[in-house]
Design a protein around this motif. Structure first.
Motif, PDB file in Angstrom:
ATOM      1  N   LYS A 189     -10.793   6.475 -12.245  1.00 18.33           N
ATOM      2  CA  LYS A 189     -11.653   5.426 -11.686  1.00 18.33           C
ATOM      3  C   LYS A 189     -11.130   4.029 -12.009  1.00 18.33           C
ATOM      4  O   LYS A 189     -11.643   3.039 -11.514  1.00 18.33           O
ATOM      5  N   ASP A 190     -10.105   3.950 -12.851  1.00 16.11           N
ATOM      6  CA  ASP A 190      -9.493   2.670 -13.210  1.00 16.11           C
ATOM      7  C   ASP A 190      -8.340   2.373 -12.263  1.00 16.11           C
ATOM      8  O   ASP A 190      -7.406   3.167 -12.133  1.00 16.11           O
ATOM      9  N   GLU A 191      -8.391   1.214 -11.627  1.00 12.58           N
ATOM     10  CA  GLU A 191      -7.293   0.808 -10.754  1.00 12.58           C
ATOM     11  C   GLU A 191      -6.109   0.372 -11.610  1.00 12.58           C
ATOM     12  O   GLU A 191      -6.275  -0.379 -12.562  1.00 12.58           O
ATOM     13  N   HIS A 218      -3.496  -1.995 -16.110  1.00 13.58           N
ATOM     14  CA  HIS A 218      -4.775  -1.832 -15.431  1.00 13.58           C
ATOM     15  C   HIS A 218      -5.744  -2.886 -15.955  1.00 13.58           C
ATOM     16  O   HIS A 218      -5.601  -3.404 -17.052  1.00 13.58           O
ATOM     17  N   LYS A 277      -1.143  -1.265  -6.053  1.00 15.82           N
ATOM     18  CA  LYS A 277      -2.430  -1.067  -6.721  1.00 15.82           C
ATOM     19  C   LYS A 277      -2.996   0.254  -6.228  1.00 15.82           C
ATOM     20  O   LYS A 277      -2.970   0.534  -5.032  1.00 15.82           O
ATOM     21  N   GLY A 278      -3.498   1.050  -7.153  1.00 16.48           N
ATOM     22  CA  GLY A 278      -4.077   2.328  -6.751  1.00 16.48           C
ATOM     23  C   GLY A 278      -4.694   3.033  -7.934  1.00 16.48           C
ATOM     24  O   GLY A 278      -4.885   2.449  -8.998  1.00 16.48           O
ATOM     25  N   TYR A 279      -4.961   4.310  -7.741  1.00 16.19           N
ATOM     26  CA  TYR A 279      -5.620   5.119  -8.763  1.00 16.19           C
ATOM     27  C   TYR A 279      -4.761   6.341  -9.060  1.00 16.19           C
ATOM     28  O   TYR A 279      -4.312   7.022  -8.139  1.00 16.19           O
ATOM     29  N   ASP A 339      -4.213   5.418  -2.966  1.00 16.20           N
ATOM     30  CA  ASP A 339      -4.990   4.240  -2.587  1.00 16.20           C
ATOM     31  C   ASP A 339      -5.721   4.582  -1.294  1.00 16.20           C
ATOM     32  O   ASP A 339      -5.792   5.745  -0.914  1.00 16.20           O
ATOM     33  N   ARG A 340      -6.256   3.599  -0.623  1.00 14.86           N
ATOM     34  CA  ARG A 340      -7.062   3.872   0.568  1.00 14.86           C
ATOM     35  C   ARG A 340      -6.238   4.365   1.754  1.00 14.86           C
ATOM     36  O   ARG A 340      -6.776   4.831   2.749  1.00 14.86           O
ATOM     37  N   THR A 367       0.870  -1.171   0.000  1.00 12.61           N
ATOM     38  CA  THR A 367       0.000   0.000   0.000  1.00 12.61           C
ATOM     39  C   THR A 367       0.909   1.224   0.000  1.00 12.61           C
ATOM     40  O   THR A 367       2.095   1.126   0.343  1.00 12.61           O
TER      41      THR A 367
END
Length: 109
Positions: free
Chosen positions: A81-83, A108, A43-45, A59-60, A22
């Motif tokens: 909006k695509d990871e 992606h 993984k993220g945006y 990411d979160r 993360t």
């Protein structure tokens, strides 16, 4: 013979897959990841572009700047909006923000 073959091949299937970090983990462990020259997989945006080849990855857990050369950008357009999955080296210097430098093509789903 089959048991021997299964005994030799089974550990290969149980090897851990490449870990996804993360952004928060990268920021927390940046010094160690830099010294180890590890390629991190995140993984993220991608939420914005802040320079010619610098993007914001979120990411979160947090947000980080990523330098992505044009050759590593996907050929297929994407939006925030695509990871995406980015594999990059961690760039850490004292008194400067932690950044990433992509070293493989961005993908992606």
């Amino acid at each position: 013979m089959k048991c021997l073959l299964m005994g030799l091949l089974l550990p290969l299937f149980l090897l851990p897959q490449k870990k996804y970090y993360t952004v928060g983990e990268v920021l927390k462990n940046a010094r160690q990841l830099t010294y180890d020259s590890v390629t991190v997989k995140i993984k993220g945006y991608i939420t914005g572009k802040v320079g010619r080849s610098t993007y914001l990855l979120e990411d979160r857990t947090a947000e980080i700047r990523v330098d992505i050369a044009d050759r590593f950008l996907p050929g297929k357009p994407f939006n925030d909006k695509d990871e995406v999955i980015i594999e990059a080296w961690v760039q850490y210097e004292i008194n400067k923000p932690v950044t990433l430098t992509a070293n493989r093509p961005v993908t992606h789903d």
